[in-house]
Design an enzyme around this catalytic site. Sequence first.
Site, PDB file in Angstrom:
ATOM      1  CG  HIS A 151     -19.007   8.887  42.788  1.00  0.00           C
ATOM      2  ND1 HIS A 151     -18.681   7.643  42.311  1.00  0.00           N
ATOM      3  CD2 HIS A 151     -18.683   9.757  41.792  1.00  0.00           C
ATOM      4  CE1 HIS A 151     -18.173   7.741  41.096  1.00  0.00           C
ATOM      5  NE2 HIS A 151     -18.176   9.010  40.757  1.00  0.00           N
ATOM      6  CB  SER A 272     -41.685   6.597  66.162  1.00  0.00           C
ATOM      7  OG  SER A 272     -41.369   5.691  67.193  1.00  0.00           O
ATOM      8  CE  LYS A 278     -37.317   8.660  63.634  1.00  0.00           C
ATOM      9  NZ  LYS A 278     -37.241   7.191  63.731  1.00  0.00           N
ATOM     10  CD  GLU A 285     -38.980   5.227  55.479  1.00  0.00           C
ATOM     11  OE1 GLU A 285     -39.823   5.872  56.125  1.00  0.00           O
ATOM     12  OE2 GLU A 285     -38.296   4.328  55.973  1.00  0.00           O
TER      13      GLU A 285
END
Length: 457
Positions: A151, A272, A278, A285
Site C-alpha cells: 500500500h 526543465s 531540475k 515516466e
Amino acid sequence: MSRFAEPQDELFRALNSSVSYDFRLAEYDLAQSRAHARMLGARGILAEHDVAVLLKGLDRVAEEVESARFEVHPHDEDVHMAIERRLTELAGPVGGRLHTARSRNDQVATDVAMFVRDSAEGAAALCTEAMAALLDLAERHLDWPLPGYTHLQRAQPVYLSHHLLAWLWKLRRDRERFRLCRTLSDELPLGAGALAGVNFDTDRATLAGELGFASVAPNSIDAVSNRDFVLDYLSAAATCATHLSQLGAEIVLWSSEEFGFCSVADAFASGSSIMPQKKNPDAAELLRAKAPRVVGHLSALHGVLHGLPLTYNKDLQEDKEHLFDAVDTLELSLSVAARMLEGITFDRARMAAAAADEMLAATDVADLLVTRDVPFRQAHGVVAGLVRHAVDSGRRLSELTEAELGELAPDLPPAALAGVLSEHGWLETKVSEGGTSLARVRTQIERARAELEPAAG
Ligand code: ARG
C-alpha cells in the site's frame, strides 16, 4: 478487363489501401514468393524456365526494396500487389504466373505469421537483456537493506537485491509468453488458397521447411482466418509493457527528493526549460505511459476480430498497424529499460535509514510472542497496542519502559524485545524459501543466472 464498370472512388482507395504500412512486410513477402515459385516448379505446376525468370525478377525486386529504390505507386493496394506489379514490369507477363495456386488471403497470413515469429524472438531476446541488467544490479547491491512496501506504506525490510530480482522474474514470465507466441505462430498458412485449398497438388511441407515453419496449418479455413498469433504477441506485449510501466513508476518515485533512493544516469534524464535545478526522470515516466498504448492495440484487435464470420474478411487488414506500433513501442521500451537500469545508482544511506525504522520489526515482535506460544492473532493485537502506545506518545518501540511493557505485553520479556529491535536481524530471519535472507537471495541469484545462460536465453 476488370469486374467493375466504374473506377475506384478516391476516398475508398484511401480507406482500402494498406501499402503505406504493410510494405514493411516486403522481405517476408519476397521470401515466401521465392519459395512458392520454386515449389511450383518442382511440382511441375510451372515450367522451370518460367520459374527461373520469376526468381530472377524477384531478386531484382528484392534489390530495389533493400536499397530503398522500390517505388510504390498510388494504385498499389497493398504490399502483395505492389511487388507483383513491379515483378511483372521487370520480368514481363510471366510475373502473372506467380500467383498460381495462391491467394492474398493465405499470402498475407503467412507474411504476418513470419513477422510475428521474428518479433516474438526479438522481444524474448530483449527481455533477456533487461533481465541481465537486473541481475547485475542485484549482484552489486546484495545486502543493501531498504523498506519493502505494501500500500506504499513501509511494511518489512528487504534487501535491494531481492527487490530488484522481483522485476527479473516478471520479465522471465514475459519472455516465456513471447516464446509461446513464437511456438504458436509456427504453422504455415500458405497453400490454403483463398479459403478452400487450391486446385493443384502443391507441396506445403517443403514450403514450411523453407520458410522456417515447424508444420503446415491443417485446415485451410482456419489458416486464412487465423490471427491468434497477433493476439498472442499483443497480449504478451501488453503484459510486458505493463511491467515496464510499473518499473518506470517505481523509478520515478524512488528518484524523487522525497524518497531519494535512486538516481537515473544523466543520459536518461532531462532538464526543465525554466527551472535550472531540475533533473527529470523522463525515460522512466515514458515507460510508465507507454503501456496503455500497447494494451490499447490489444483491445483494438479483439474489437476487430470479435464477431467476424469465417473466413477472410477485409477487417483482418486492420491487424497490422496495431501490431507494428506495438512491436516498435515494446522494443524501444525494453531497450531503454535495460540501458537505464545499467546506469542507475542507489543511495545506500537513504535506504538504510528508512529500513532502520523500528516499526518495520512489528511483525517480527509478534513472531517473538508466537515462539512463546501466544497465538499469532493475539500476538498481532498485543504488538498493535504497543505500536499505538508508542506512536501516541511520540516514541519508538525501544523507548517504551519496562513498566509499560509489563502492562501492555506481559508475555514479552523486555530483553528479548530489545534483541529483536536492536539486532537489525529482521532480514536475516526471513529464511523461508524465496525470502529475503541473504542465503535465500544467493540461491535465487543462482537460479536467475541459469535463466541467462545461452541454453535458457
Ligand atoms: N491487404 C490485405 C490484408 O492485409 C491483403 C489480403 C487481401 N485479400 C483480399 N481478398 N482482398 O488483409
